[in-house]
Design a protein around this motif. Sequence first.
Motif, PDB file in Angstrom:
ATOM      1  N   THR A  77       0.849  -1.418  -0.099  1.00  0.00           N
ATOM      2  CA  THR A  77      -0.069   0.058  -0.026  1.00  0.00           C
ATOM      3  C   THR A  77       0.801   1.061  -0.088  1.00  0.00           C
ATOM      4  N   ARG A  78       2.050   1.070   0.604  1.00  0.00           N
ATOM      5  CA  ARG A  78       2.897   2.307   0.682  1.00  0.00           C
ATOM      6  C   ARG A  78       3.435   2.550  -0.903  1.00  0.00           C
ATOM      7  N   TRP A  79       3.606   1.621  -1.628  1.00  0.00           N
ATOM      8  CA  TRP A  79       3.865   1.838  -2.905  1.00  0.00           C
ATOM      9  C   TRP A  79       2.933   2.292  -3.917  1.00  0.00           C
ATOM     10  N   VAL A  80       2.075   1.693  -3.680  1.00  0.00           N
ATOM     11  CA  VAL A  80       0.787   2.019  -4.483  1.00  0.00           C
ATOM     12  C   VAL A  80       0.352   3.439  -4.180  1.00  0.00           C
ATOM     13  N   TYR A  81       0.469   4.016  -3.009  1.00  0.00           N
ATOM     14  CA  TYR A  81       0.077   5.349  -2.730  1.00  0.00           C
ATOM     15  C   TYR A  81       1.150   6.301  -3.329  1.00  0.00           C
ATOM     16  N   ASP A  82       2.512   5.766  -3.136  1.00  0.00           N
ATOM     17  CA  ASP A  82       3.791   6.687  -3.637  1.00  0.00           C
ATOM     18  C   ASP A  82       3.454   6.814  -5.165  1.00  0.00           C
ATOM     19  N   LEU A  83       3.062   5.784  -5.925  1.00  0.00           N
ATOM     20  CA  LEU A  83       2.645   6.196  -7.345  1.00  0.00           C
ATOM     21  C   LEU A  83       1.745   7.106  -7.557  1.00  0.00           C
ATOM     22  N   ALA A  84       0.577   6.940  -6.820  1.00  0.00           N
ATOM     23  CA  ALA A  84      -0.590   7.733  -6.907  1.00  0.00           C
ATOM     24  C   ALA A  84      -0.292   9.141  -6.378  1.00  0.00           C
ATOM     25  N   PHE A  85       0.101   9.335  -5.390  1.00  0.00           N
ATOM     26  CA  PHE A  85       0.067  10.658  -4.885  1.00  0.00           C
ATOM     27  C   PHE A  85       1.433  11.619  -4.936  1.00  0.00           C
ATOM     28  N   GLY A  86       2.296  10.574  -5.793  1.00  0.00           N
ATOM     29  CA  GLY A  86       3.636  11.339  -6.551  1.00  0.00           C
ATOM     30  C   GLY A  86       4.772  11.675  -5.168  1.00  0.00           C
ATOM     31  N   GLY A  87       4.658  10.814  -4.163  1.00  0.00           N
ATOM     32  CA  GLY A  87       5.421  10.869  -3.148  1.00  0.00           C
ATOM     33  C   GLY A  87       4.997   9.935  -1.992  1.00  0.00           C
ATOM     34  N   ASP A  88       5.906   9.607  -1.073  1.00  0.00           N
ATOM     35  CA  ASP A  88       6.033   8.629  -0.031  1.00  0.00           C
ATOM     36  C   ASP A  88       4.944   9.295   1.152  1.00  0.00           C
ATOM     37  N   VAL A  89       3.725   9.070   0.722  1.00  0.00           N
ATOM     38  CA  VAL A  89       2.756   9.915   1.707  1.00  0.00           C
ATOM     39  C   VAL A  89       2.764   9.157   2.970  1.00  0.00           C
ATOM     40  N   LEU A  90       2.725   7.816   2.786  1.00  0.00           N
ATOM     41  CA  LEU A  90       2.585   6.795   4.253  1.00  0.00           C
ATOM     42  C   LEU A  90       3.826   6.776   4.901  1.00  0.00           C
ATOM     43  N   GLY A  91       4.940   6.917   4.205  1.00  0.00           N
ATOM     44  CA  GLY A  91       6.203   6.933   5.008  1.00  0.00           C
ATOM     45  C   GLY A  91       6.438   5.455   5.482  1.00  0.00           C
ATOM     46  N   PRO A  92       7.737   5.074   5.937  1.00  0.00           N
ATOM     47  CA  PRO A  92       8.087   3.916   6.252  1.00  0.00           C
ATOM     48  C   PRO A  92       7.315   3.474   7.435  1.00  0.00           C
ATOM     49  N   GLY A  93       7.566   2.190   7.768  1.00  0.00           N
ATOM     50  CA  GLY A  93       6.741   1.884   9.135  1.00  0.00           C
ATOM     51  C   GLY A  93       5.553   0.801   8.559  1.00  0.00           C
ATOM     52  N   ASN A  94       4.826   0.170   9.712  1.00  0.00           N
ATOM     53  CA  ASN A  94       3.989  -0.852   9.473  1.00  0.00           C
ATOM     54  C   ASN A  94       2.470  -0.292   9.262  1.00  0.00           C
ATOM     55  N   THR A  95       1.709  -1.211   9.535  1.00  0.00           N
ATOM     56  CA  THR A  95       0.070  -0.763   9.269  1.00  0.00           C
ATOM     57  C   THR A  95      -0.354   0.144  10.484  1.00  0.00           C
ATOM     58  N   ASP A  96       0.334   0.002  11.668  1.00  0.00           N
ATOM     59  CA  ASP A  96      -0.031   1.016  12.653  1.00  0.00           C
ATOM     60  C   ASP A  96       0.536   2.418  12.443  1.00  0.00           C
ATOM     61  N   ALA A  97       1.820   2.454  11.835  1.00  0.00           N
ATOM     62  CA  ALA A  97       2.409   3.838  11.492  1.00  0.00           C
ATOM     63  C   ALA A  97       1.364   4.316  10.460  1.00  0.00           C
ATOM     64  N   HIS A  98       1.003   3.603   9.543  1.00  0.00           N
ATOM     65  CA  HIS A  98       0.437   4.107   8.216  1.00  0.00           C
ATOM     66  C   HIS A  98      -1.025   4.688   8.590  1.00  0.00           C
ATOM     67  N   ILE A  99      -1.585   3.948   9.658  1.00  0.00           N
ATOM     68  CA  ILE A  99      -3.084   4.109   9.885  1.00  0.00           C
ATOM     69  C   ILE A  99      -3.030   5.724  10.552  1.00  0.00           C
ATOM     70  N   GLY A 100      -2.083   5.961  11.332  1.00  0.00           N
ATOM     71  CA  GLY A 100      -1.896   7.254  11.884  1.00  0.00           C
ATOM     72  C   GLY A 100      -1.955   8.191  10.993  1.00  0.00           C
ATOM     73  N   ARG A 101      -1.531   8.189   9.719  1.00  0.00           N
ATOM     74  CA  ARG A 101      -1.681   9.197   8.633  1.00  0.00           C
ATOM     75  C   ARG A 101      -2.903   9.480   8.000  1.00  0.00           C
ATOM     76  N   LEU A 102      -3.810   8.572   8.375  1.00  0.00           N
ATOM     77  CA  LEU A 102      -5.200   8.758   7.371  1.00  0.00           C
ATOM     78  C   LEU A 102      -6.339   9.106   8.422  1.00  0.00           C
ATOM     79  N   ARG A 103      -7.485   9.145   7.959  1.00  0.00           N
ATOM     80  CA  ARG A 103      -8.748   9.299   8.675  1.00  0.00           C
ATOM     81  C   ARG A 103      -9.704   8.129   8.176  1.00  0.00           C
TER      82      ARG A 103
END
Length: 179
Positions: free
Chosen positions: A93-119
Amino acid sequence: MSRSMGVNRALRRRLVLIGGIVALAAAGSAPLNEELSRAVEVAYAAQGALPYSWGGGHAARPGPSKGTCRGYSGSIKPCPASRTRGFDCSGFTRWVYDLAFGGDVLGPGNTDAHIGRLRRVGVPQPGDLVFYGRPGRTHHVGVYVGGGKMINAFATGTRIRMDDVSVLDDLLGYYHYRA
């Protein structure tokens, strides 16, 4: 030519083709959420292209990478991750969003780290992320593509694939990123 180089070229060709189609469609009428539309297109193009790899996709930059056997508890023994170039669920999902949003918007980390950047959202849109587990203890994520389906890196021994969101019994919810 190695098999992984052939897979990468084939995936790159698919993404370029889909990118062109998306660009042509956008020229006529821009979708309400262009990034989420691109996320769905990238996820569809990746199906079957790369294997699941525990810890894969978490190099300095998003993208397929060899995984790690640290923390591995999968059913395939010995752990194949350190010799398998691919993705785990959050690396995908990090890779998919990087390609879709034009940057590493989710950043490194696991699912807990990524969910914190979303609503969290009650009504998901294709391209949103679907998480499993409980708050602070998530364990799986996929790209929601609509119709009760997601594309995800599911488990060791599988490739990027489409599953019903009911494939796991502890759906936490759907989460949205707004650039």
